[in-house]
Design an enzyme around this catalytic site. Structure first.
Site, PDB file in Angstrom:
ATOM      1  N   ASP A 297     -22.926 -45.449  15.955  1.00  0.00           N
ATOM      2  CA  ASP A 297     -23.497 -46.796  15.790  1.00  0.00           C
ATOM      3  C   ASP A 297     -22.465 -47.815  15.314  1.00  0.00           C
ATOM      4  O   ASP A 297     -22.795 -48.759  14.590  1.00  0.00           O
ATOM      5  CB  ASP A 297     -24.695 -46.772  14.809  1.00  0.00           C
ATOM      6  CG  ASP A 297     -25.703 -45.715  15.200  1.00  0.00           C
ATOM      7  OD1 ASP A 297     -26.011 -45.637  16.401  1.00  0.00           O
ATOM      8  OD2 ASP A 297     -26.152 -44.945  14.336  1.00  0.00           O
TER       9      ASP A 297
ATOM     10  N   LYS B  12     -19.755 -49.576  19.690  1.00  0.00           N
ATOM     11  CA  LYS B  12     -18.814 -49.274  20.781  1.00  0.00           C
ATOM     12  C   LYS B  12     -19.250 -49.898  22.100  1.00  0.00           C
ATOM     13  O   LYS B  12     -18.429 -50.366  22.878  1.00  0.00           O
ATOM     14  CB  LYS B  12     -18.708 -47.751  20.980  1.00  0.00           C
ATOM     15  CG  LYS B  12     -18.222 -47.016  19.769  1.00  0.00           C
ATOM     16  CD  LYS B  12     -18.288 -45.519  19.956  1.00  0.00           C
ATOM     17  CE  LYS B  12     -19.670 -44.926  19.990  1.00  0.00           C
ATOM     18  NZ  LYS B  12     -20.419 -44.958  18.738  1.00  0.00           N
TER      19      LYS B  12
ATOM     20  N   GLY C 258     -27.165 -44.538  21.783  1.00  0.00           N
ATOM     21  CA  GLY C 258     -27.885 -45.780  22.075  1.00  0.00           C
ATOM     22  C   GLY C 258     -26.892 -46.907  21.984  1.00  0.00           C
ATOM     23  O   GLY C 258     -26.465 -47.271  20.898  1.00  0.00           O
ATOM     24  N   HIS C 259     -26.457 -47.421  23.118  1.00  0.00           N
ATOM     25  CA  HIS C 259     -25.455 -48.484  23.117  1.00  0.00           C
ATOM     26  C   HIS C 259     -26.138 -49.815  23.400  1.00  0.00           C
ATOM     27  O   HIS C 259     -26.653 -50.046  24.485  1.00  0.00           O
ATOM     28  CB  HIS C 259     -24.350 -48.165  24.121  1.00  0.00           C
ATOM     29  CG  HIS C 259     -23.555 -46.962  23.713  1.00  0.00           C
ATOM     30  ND1 HIS C 259     -22.729 -46.266  24.542  1.00  0.00           N
ATOM     31  CD2 HIS C 259     -23.486 -46.326  22.516  1.00  0.00           C
ATOM     32  CE1 HIS C 259     -22.176 -45.258  23.873  1.00  0.00           C
ATOM     33  NE2 HIS C 259     -22.637 -45.279  22.651  1.00  0.00           N
TER      34      HIS C 259
ATOM     35  N   GLN D 217     -21.697 -41.335  19.870  1.00  0.00           N
ATOM     36  CA  GLN D 217     -21.729 -40.888  18.466  1.00  0.00           C
ATOM     37  C   GLN D 217     -20.440 -41.351  17.762  1.00  0.00           C
ATOM     38  O   GLN D 217     -19.927 -42.397  18.092  1.00  0.00           O
ATOM     39  CB  GLN D 217     -21.904 -39.361  18.362  1.00  0.00           C
ATOM     40  CG  GLN D 217     -23.284 -38.881  18.751  1.00  0.00           C
ATOM     41  CD  GLN D 217     -23.461 -38.703  20.249  1.00  0.00           C
ATOM     42  OE1 GLN D 217     -22.680 -38.029  20.874  1.00  0.00           O
ATOM     43  NE2 GLN D 217     -24.484 -39.297  20.814  1.00  0.00           N
TER      44      GLN D 217
HETATM   45  P1  IMP Z   1     -28.370 -34.701  17.920  1.00  0.00           P
HETATM   46  O1  IMP Z   1     -27.115 -35.229  18.526  1.00  0.00           O
HETATM   47  O2  IMP Z   1     -29.616 -35.344  18.441  1.00  0.00           O
HETATM   48  O3  IMP Z   1     -28.413 -33.214  17.928  1.00  0.00           O
HETATM   49  O4  IMP Z   1     -28.350 -35.110  16.353  1.00  0.00           O
HETATM   50  C1  IMP Z   1     -27.383 -34.567  15.446  1.00  0.00           C
HETATM   51  C2  IMP Z   1     -26.928 -35.630  14.445  1.00  0.00           C
HETATM   52  O5  IMP Z   1     -26.198 -36.643  15.120  1.00  0.00           O
HETATM   53  C3  IMP Z   1     -28.070 -36.364  13.749  1.00  0.00           C
HETATM   54  O6  IMP Z   1     -27.647 -36.691  12.432  1.00  0.00           O
HETATM   55  C4  IMP Z   1     -28.244 -37.637  14.549  1.00  0.00           C
HETATM   56  O7  IMP Z   1     -28.809 -38.675  13.796  1.00  0.00           O
HETATM   57  C5  IMP Z   1     -26.775 -37.919  14.894  1.00  0.00           C
HETATM   58  N1  IMP Z   1     -26.624 -38.711  16.103  1.00  0.00           N
HETATM   59  C6  IMP Z   1     -26.733 -38.294  17.391  1.00  0.00           C
HETATM   60  N2  IMP Z   1     -26.499 -39.298  18.242  1.00  0.00           N
HETATM   61  C7  IMP Z   1     -26.215 -40.372  17.494  1.00  0.00           C
HETATM   62  C8  IMP Z   1     -25.844 -41.721  17.807  1.00  0.00           C
HETATM   63  O8  IMP Z   1     -25.700 -42.120  18.954  1.00  0.00           O
HETATM   64  N3  IMP Z   1     -25.631 -42.540  16.750  1.00  0.00           N
HETATM   65  C9  IMP Z   1     -25.715 -42.117  15.462  1.00  0.00           C
HETATM   66  N4  IMP Z   1     -26.044 -40.870  15.126  1.00  0.00           N
HETATM   67  C10 IMP Z   1     -26.294 -40.012  16.133  1.00  0.00           C
END
Ligand code: IMP
Length: 430
Positions: A14, A17, A41-42, A225
């Site tokens: 977040d 990017k 989520g971009h 991420q």
């Molecule tokens: P997963 O990727 O859904 O398995 O989540 C694993 C961890 O990564 C959790 O803490 C999510 O909140 C975090 N996470 C996954 N994708 C994002 C993102 O795009 N932005 C921020 N945190 C993310």
């Protein structure tokens, strides 16, 4: 001129990017998503209109850009089709300029169900995943039982593979998690329907990208991420299931490291984190409330409130090293505009031993307490500023402090959500 640029997050995701990829993509030929899935989520704001992309690379908002979803991504075909349709509604047509790797693994409905069921069972110890089935889909990839995008081309193989994997998941869903089983026939029917929309997009994207490099095209690799959520280098187990650090570009695309010319680390001017896990500079006071509100710190995928905190210089320096960053882009500087004081973490103190660290192993982050340097706030509006010389003196000093602690220069600063609310100190392509 630099041709191949990686844009990745240095924090817990977040960082903004998407906006930076979108800004730089006007000059590029390709935009590539290389890891993760629709957990990302971009958010982009173009002409005051907000568009959120989860899977399709942000660069495709420019009609000159070819979008690539490469082998390192885990793909929910159903969500991909939804996103293609959402873009069409917004007059962005990608059907002839979006390519999807045949070697990417699919996320299927049972991955999502088991992700959610496991998190529920973990209770207070949950990772806080996005519930998008990312972890289970990557598990299948490593266990060599994934259904891959290329399998969609052969109905018979698809049907056999699907039947095996549905049995595998139904066993667990029913006996361990007391959930409803999935019907293989229903998933197959839905997959075949969705396949018709994307069939012409399925390609060997490694070949496409290496040809593009041979033809000296400009490519932007778009990280999802953030580095601190990396499966190997992040705050394990509170991480995602892919390599969000630089190695993910290489394995996730089939482009060799010598072809990467410049790596830009995107860093929010403060910190946020969604989901559980250590966060040394986290705030639980009125500054948290201010940052949440002014920065609109709510997840663009799940809507969850993001945890907020001061910028963590030690974690930033760690990310600079992990990724061999060329430079930084600081985002959301304008969110700090109304703060009288701004803090930045310059060292950690171990709460048990009282030892002080200026670099850290992520092994024992939960025992680290931040030591801050306090800067005067600028108390002036910076939103929309486009030239570094127009920034207030205190804001320039804050940027200098970030450069000092990171050990690399700041080449870009974002001062608002719109494409053009951007200061370019040194253009990444030059
Ligand atoms: P997963 O990727 O859904 O398995 O989540 C694993 C961890 O990564 C959790 O803490 C999510 O909140 C975090 N996470 C996954 N994708 C994002 C993102 O795009 N932005 C921020 N945190 C993310």
């Amino acid at each position: 001129m630099k041709k191949n640029i990686v844009i990745l997050g240095t924090q817990w995701g977040d960082e903004g990017k998407g906006k930076i990829v979108d800004y730089l993509s006007s000059k590029s030929s390709y935009a590539v998503r290389y890891h993760g899935g629709h957990n990302a989520g971009h958010t982009l704001v173009v002409n005051k209109k907000k568009i959120i992309l989860h899977l399709i690379p942000s660069g495709v908002l420019h009609s000159n850009v070819i979008g690539i979803i490469s082998n390192g991504v885990v793909i929910s075909i159903f969500d991909l089709v939804k996103e293609i349709k959402m873009l069409e509604k917004n007059h962005v047509f990608v059907s002839k300029r979006l390519f999807i790797s045949h070697a990417a693994s699919l996320i299927l409905p049972f991955h999502i169900a088991i992700d959610i069921a496991r998190e529920k069972r973990l209770g207070v110890n949950a990772i806080g995943t996005t519930g998008r089935g990312i972890g289970p889909a990557y598990e299948d990839k490593i266990a060599r039982r994934s259904i891959r995008v290329g399998d969609l081309k052969n109905e018979k193989t698809l049907s056999i593979k699907l039947s095996k994997i549905v049995d595998y998941y139904n066993d667990q869903l029913v006996s361990i998690y007391k959930c409803q089983p999935f019907d293989c026939k229903v998933i197959l029917k839905d997959l075949l329907e969705a396949k018709n929309i994307i069939i012409d997009m399925i390609q060997d994207t490694t070949v496409i990208l290496n040809n593009a490099i041979k033809n000296k095209k400009i490519i932007i690799f778009e990280g999802a991420q953030g580095s601190l959520l990396d499966i190997d280098h992040g705050t394990y187990p509170y991480v995602t299931s892919s390599n969000s650090t630089i190695g993910g570009v290489i394995t996730g695309t089939g482009v060799g490291p010598k072809n990467l010319d410049y790596i830009l680390g995107v860093t929010k001017a403060y910190s946020t984190r969604v989901g559980n896990g250590p966060f040394p500079t986290e705030l639980h006071n009125d500054i948290d409330a201010y940052l949440s509100k002014k920065g609109n710190e709510f997840g663009s995928t799940t809507g969850r409130k993001r945890r907020t905190g001061w910028l963590d210089g030690i974690a930033l320096h760690h990310s600079v090293q992990l990724n061999s960053l060329s430079a930084l882009c600081i985002t959301k500087l304008d969110v700090l505009d109304n703060l009288e004081e701004i803090k930045i973490c310059i060292a950690y103190r171990n709460v048990n031993t009282l030892e002080i660290y200026t670099s850290v192993s992520f092994d024992n982050l939960e025992n680290m307490q931040p030591i801050y340097e306090t800067h005067p706030g600028w108390m002036k509006k910076t939103s929309g500023i486009k030239k570094i010389e127009d920034l207030p003196h205190a804001a320039k000093n804050y940027i200098k402090c970030i450069e000092k602690i990171a050990g690399i220069p700041v080449h870009m600063i974002s001062t608002g959500p719109e494409r053009n609310d951007t200061i370019v100190v040194k253009h990444p392509f030059l």
